[in-house]
Design a protein around this motif. Sequence first.
Motif, PDB file in Angstrom:
ATOM      1  N   GLY A 129       7.081  66.891  49.884  1.00 27.29           N
ATOM      2  CA  GLY A 129       5.680  66.522  49.689  1.00 27.29           C
ATOM      3  C   GLY A 129       5.357  65.364  50.614  1.00 27.29           C
ATOM      4  N   ASN A 130       4.112  64.931  50.612  1.00 23.41           N
ATOM      5  CA  ASN A 130       3.724  63.811  51.468  1.00 23.41           C
ATOM      6  C   ASN A 130       2.706  62.947  50.746  1.00 23.41           C
ATOM      7  OD1 ASN A 130       0.864  64.761  52.355  1.00 23.41           O
ATOM      8  ND2 ASN A 130       2.180  66.508  52.868  1.00 23.41           N
ATOM      9  N   LEU A 131       2.802  61.647  51.015  1.00 22.38           N
ATOM     10  CA  LEU A 131       1.873  60.642  50.490  1.00 22.38           C
ATOM     11  C   LEU A 131       1.131  60.030  51.662  1.00 22.38           C
ATOM     12  CD1 LEU A 131       1.005  59.076  47.869  1.00 22.38           C
ATOM     13  CD2 LEU A 131       2.640  57.326  48.581  1.00 22.38           C
ATOM     14  N   ASN A 132      -0.209  59.949  51.557  1.00 22.11           N
ATOM     15  CA  ASN A 132      -1.051  59.469  52.648  1.00 22.11           C
ATOM     16  C   ASN A 132      -1.870  58.282  52.166  1.00 22.11           C
ATOM     17  OD1 ASN A 132      -0.986  62.085  54.682  1.00 22.11           O
ATOM     18  ND2 ASN A 132      -0.963  62.676  52.516  1.00 22.11           N
ATOM     19  N   ILE A 133      -1.773  57.179  52.891  1.00 24.38           N
ATOM     20  CA  ILE A 133      -2.549  55.967  52.593  1.00 24.38           C
ATOM     21  C   ILE A 133      -3.623  55.841  53.663  1.00 24.38           C
ATOM     22  CG2 ILE A 133      -2.456  53.477  52.266  1.00 24.38           C
ATOM     23  CD1 ILE A 133       0.517  53.831  51.554  1.00 24.38           C
ATOM     24  N   TRP A 134      -4.886  55.877  53.245  1.00 20.60           N
ATOM     25  CA  TRP A 134      -6.014  55.959  54.174  1.00 20.60           C
ATOM     26  C   TRP A 134      -6.826  54.664  54.182  1.00 20.60           C
ATOM     27  CZ3 TRP A 134      -6.687  60.610  56.828  1.00 20.60           C
ATOM     28  CH2 TRP A 134      -5.989  61.713  56.322  1.00 20.60           C
ATOM     29  N   LEU A 135      -7.371  54.354  55.324  1.00 17.66           N
ATOM     30  CA  LEU A 135      -8.462  53.381  55.475  1.00 17.66           C
ATOM     31  C   LEU A 135      -9.437  54.029  56.449  1.00 17.66           C
ATOM     32  CD1 LEU A 135      -9.755  50.702  54.863  1.00 17.66           C
ATOM     33  CD2 LEU A 135      -8.413  49.664  56.700  1.00 17.66           C
ATOM     34  N   ALA A 136     -10.405  54.749  55.900  1.00 20.73           N
ATOM     35  CA  ALA A 136     -11.239  55.637  56.706  1.00 20.73           C
ATOM     36  C   ALA A 136     -12.709  55.422  56.376  1.00 20.73           C
ATOM     37  CB  ALA A 136     -10.865  57.110  56.473  1.00 20.73           C
ATOM     38  N   LYS A 137     -13.535  55.791  57.316  1.00 22.96           N
ATOM     39  CA  LYS A 137     -14.992  55.719  57.135  1.00 22.96           C
ATOM     40  C   LYS A 137     -15.451  56.941  56.347  1.00 22.96           C
ATOM     41  CE  LYS A 137     -19.303  55.213  59.740  1.00 22.96           C
ATOM     42  NZ  LYS A 137     -19.899  55.140  61.099  1.00 22.96           N
ATOM     43  N   ASP A 138     -16.151  56.686  55.239  1.00 22.15           N
ATOM     44  CA  ASP A 138     -16.626  57.768  54.361  1.00 22.15           C
ATOM     45  C   ASP A 138     -15.471  58.706  54.001  1.00 22.15           C
ATOM     46  OD1 ASP A 138     -19.190  56.748  54.515  1.00 22.15           O
ATOM     47  OD2 ASP A 138     -19.692  57.943  56.272  1.00 22.15           O
ATOM     48  N   GLY A 139     -14.330  58.107  53.610  1.00 19.79           N
ATOM     49  CA  GLY A 139     -13.134  58.916  53.359  1.00 19.79           C
ATOM     50  C   GLY A 139     -13.303  59.898  52.225  1.00 19.79           C
ATOM     51  N   ARG A 140     -14.057  59.522  51.185  1.00 18.17           N
ATOM     52  CA  ARG A 140     -14.213  60.424  50.049  1.00 18.17           C
ATOM     53  C   ARG A 140     -14.931  61.700  50.445  1.00 18.17           C
ATOM     54  NH1 ARG A 140     -17.932  60.190  45.570  1.00 18.17           N
ATOM     55  NH2 ARG A 140     -18.812  58.307  46.482  1.00 18.17           N
ATOM     56  N   ASN A 146      -7.298  65.992  51.243  1.00 14.84           N
ATOM     57  CA  ASN A 146      -6.465  66.514  52.331  1.00 14.84           C
ATOM     58  C   ASN A 146      -5.375  65.513  52.710  1.00 14.84           C
ATOM     59  OD1 ASN A 146      -7.713  69.126  53.127  1.00 14.84           O
ATOM     60  ND2 ASN A 146      -9.517  67.837  53.356  1.00 14.84           N
ATOM     61  N   SER A 147      -4.334  66.051  53.337  1.00 14.95           N
ATOM     62  CA  SER A 147      -3.303  65.234  53.956  1.00 14.95           C
ATOM     63  C   SER A 147      -3.578  65.171  55.457  1.00 14.95           C
ATOM     64  CB  SER A 147      -1.919  65.824  53.678  1.00 14.95           C
ATOM     65  OG  SER A 147      -1.780  67.078  54.331  1.00 14.95           O
ATOM     66  N   VAL A 148      -2.695  64.485  56.187  1.00 14.11           N
ATOM     67  CA  VAL A 148      -2.898  64.374  57.632  1.00 14.11           C
ATOM     68  C   VAL A 148      -2.742  65.730  58.312  1.00 14.11           C
ATOM     69  CG1 VAL A 148      -0.485  63.909  58.193  1.00 14.11           C
ATOM     70  CG2 VAL A 148      -2.290  62.937  59.633  1.00 14.11           C
ATOM     71  N   TYR A 149      -2.065  66.671  57.655  1.00 13.24           N
ATOM     72  CA  TYR A 149      -1.837  67.978  58.257  1.00 13.24           C
ATOM     73  C   TYR A 149      -3.018  68.927  58.041  1.00 13.24           C
ATOM     74  CZ  TYR A 149       2.969  66.258  58.307  1.00 13.24           C
ATOM     75  OH  TYR A 149       4.084  65.504  58.513  1.00 13.24           O
ATOM     76  N   THR A 150      -3.850  68.668  57.059  1.00 12.07           N
ATOM     77  CA  THR A 150      -4.959  69.583  56.741  1.00 12.07           C
ATOM     78  C   THR A 150      -6.328  68.960  56.929  1.00 12.07           C
ATOM     79  OG1 THR A 150      -4.869  68.936  54.400  1.00 12.07           O
ATOM     80  CG2 THR A 150      -3.541  70.844  55.096  1.00 12.07           C
ATOM     81  N   VAL A 151      -6.394  67.667  57.229  1.00 12.78           N
ATOM     82  CA  VAL A 151      -7.693  67.022  57.389  1.00 12.78           C
ATOM     83  C   VAL A 151      -8.316  67.435  58.721  1.00 12.78           C
ATOM     84  CG1 VAL A 151      -6.816  64.961  58.543  1.00 12.78           C
ATOM     85  CG2 VAL A 151      -8.891  64.811  57.151  1.00 12.78           C
ATOM     86  N   GLY A 152      -9.626  67.435  58.769  1.00 11.89           N
ATOM     87  CA  GLY A 152     -10.319  67.754  60.014  1.00 11.89           C
ATOM     88  C   GLY A 152     -10.547  66.499  60.831  1.00 11.89           C
ATOM     89  N   ARG A 153     -11.809  66.216  61.108  1.00 13.00           N
ATOM     90  CA  ARG A 153     -12.158  64.999  61.863  1.00 13.00           C
ATOM     91  C   ARG A 153     -12.374  63.848  60.889  1.00 13.00           C
ATOM     92  NH1 ARG A 153     -14.618  69.049  64.947  1.00 13.00           N
ATOM     93  NH2 ARG A 153     -14.104  68.938  67.182  1.00 13.00           N
ATOM     94  N   PHE A 154     -11.774  62.706  61.170  1.00  8.66           N
ATOM     95  CA  PHE A 154     -11.970  61.511  60.366  1.00  8.66           C
ATOM     96  C   PHE A 154     -11.943  60.302  61.300  1.00  8.66           C
ATOM     97  CE2 PHE A 154      -7.418  61.760  60.777  1.00  8.66           C
ATOM     98  CZ  PHE A 154      -6.990  60.445  60.835  1.00  8.66           C
ATOM     99  N   GLU A 155     -12.421  59.195  60.806  1.00  8.59           N
ATOM    100  CA  GLU A 155     -12.471  57.972  61.599  1.00  8.59           C
ATOM    101  C   GLU A 155     -11.758  56.877  60.824  1.00  8.59           C
ATOM    102  OE1 GLU A 155     -15.762  54.843  63.475  1.00  8.59           O
ATOM    103  OE2 GLU A 155     -16.360  56.862  62.856  1.00  8.59           O
ATOM    104  N   GLY A 156     -10.610  56.425  61.343  1.00  4.35           N
ATOM    105  CA  GLY A 156      -9.880  55.371  60.661  1.00  4.35           C
ATOM    106  C   GLY A 156      -8.382  55.498  60.840  1.00  4.35           C
ATOM    107  N   LEU A 157      -7.653  54.957  59.829  1.00  2.00           N
ATOM    108  CA  LEU A 157      -6.191  54.844  59.855  1.00  2.00           C
ATOM    109  C   LEU A 157      -5.605  55.633  58.695  1.00  2.00           C
ATOM    110  CD1 LEU A 157      -3.439  53.301  60.585  1.00  2.00           C
ATOM    111  CD2 LEU A 157      -4.214  51.614  58.901  1.00  2.00           C
ATOM    112  N   VAL A 158      -4.422  56.223  58.916  1.00  2.00           N
ATOM    113  CA  VAL A 158      -3.677  56.873  57.837  1.00  2.00           C
ATOM    114  C   VAL A 158      -2.185  56.618  58.070  1.00  2.00           C
ATOM    115  CG1 VAL A 158      -3.693  59.097  59.077  1.00  2.00           C
ATOM    116  CG2 VAL A 158      -3.179  59.030  56.642  1.00  2.00           C
TER     117      VAL A 158
END
Length: 459
Positions: A129-140, A146-158
Amino acid sequence: MRTTSMVLAALAAGLGQAQYLINELSFGIDSKYVFGLSRSRFCVSFAQELLPDIIISPLISHAESPGTIPHYLVNGQPNRPDVLSNKVILTPMGVGNQRASLWGERTLQRDDWVADIDFRANGPERASGNLNIWLAKDGRATVQENSVYTVGRFEGLVLVIDQYGGSGGMLRGFLNDGTRDYAHTTNIDALAFGHCQIGYRNLGRPSQIKIHHSHGQFKVEIDGHKCFESDKIVIPQGYTFGVTAATPENPDSFELFKLVVMSETVDPRHQQDSNNNKQQNQNQNQQQAAPGGYENPEDAFKKNIPDERADIFQTSATQFADLHNRLQSTYHQLAAVYRSVTAHHAVDEQRHKEVQEMVQNIRTDLKRLDAVDNLVRTVESLQREVASLRDTLDRRISSHETSFRGALTDHHRQLSERVLDGIPGHGKLIFVFVGTQVVLAGVYITYKRRKMAGPKKYL
């Protein structure tokens, strides 16, 4: 008295290097964060003695609203995570194909900050499994569960914790400015800007991750050891903290105990309120210090000094008193005018701010209208493409219909010719018929002649 002064001095020295807790971004807080992570434990304990009414609870979910986290939204697919009093079970043991997320309702409005996350991972030998810690714009809205493998476009850090490449554990960092679609990227692993090997599964204790972002330095620590750092990463304000977890058919269980965000600076909103209060106090002190001040500016104009004849003032004392009173009345009236102008100026400033907010709302609405215009143009383009496709289809159907009709006509004509060629002519039929009659007549005549020429038998 001397002892109290020494204690207060030590407390002030400790607080000088403290980090202030951002309460609306934190949960699972221990009592040591009452006045920040000061280097002096004595200062913290003494502060708790000075302020016994301040209670910092380490509970994540309270009895008033069980199953929820203040200032955070919890979601999951297909099952919602279990929010307990001391931890959040993102993915349970033995139930595979789970996705879970926690997203803050408030954004981070600091340039210098430290995030402290405690988690634990347990599972069978071949689980993952995987755990993802995000600091993203409008992350919700952009990341969701999603995880880093299934997320689309995002702006920020994971930051991703998993068993990458069959290793015992790996902590990797990824950045995105919103232009790259991770879900359609073939080699996501090559996008990591930092990584380190870690052991995090079945430790029997929580693992601690610290993220430092201060004075142009970005650093990630795991259990007190530096994982990676960089001086080329700057994360702007306005991003949201979040944690997501995803598991396959044979899952790991991820548990989250704490997410604490601290900063070396005070909240700018609180600082602004403090400055406003100081300014108001200064204005009140100035008004109280002004001689003969009036609470209502109109009262200064109601008390008028009557006009007097010049011969009444026979001595210099009476002349000075009259001059003093008139100058004092003039001063009061000018002060009343100044206060009135100041009050109108404050009202104008408030209205100016309201107008700015209205203009900002209008700009936001106009941006939405631009999105609607883009949608209309897209729909019109689709209509044109559909019309062109229909015309092309009609032409091809007409062409095939004409070709089919021609081929069918040629086939009928050739079939008629072949049938006509296969039928014999009338001359042949007549010849065959007449010849047959002649042959039959000849045979009959021959038979009669032989019968007549044969010997006759008499009884």
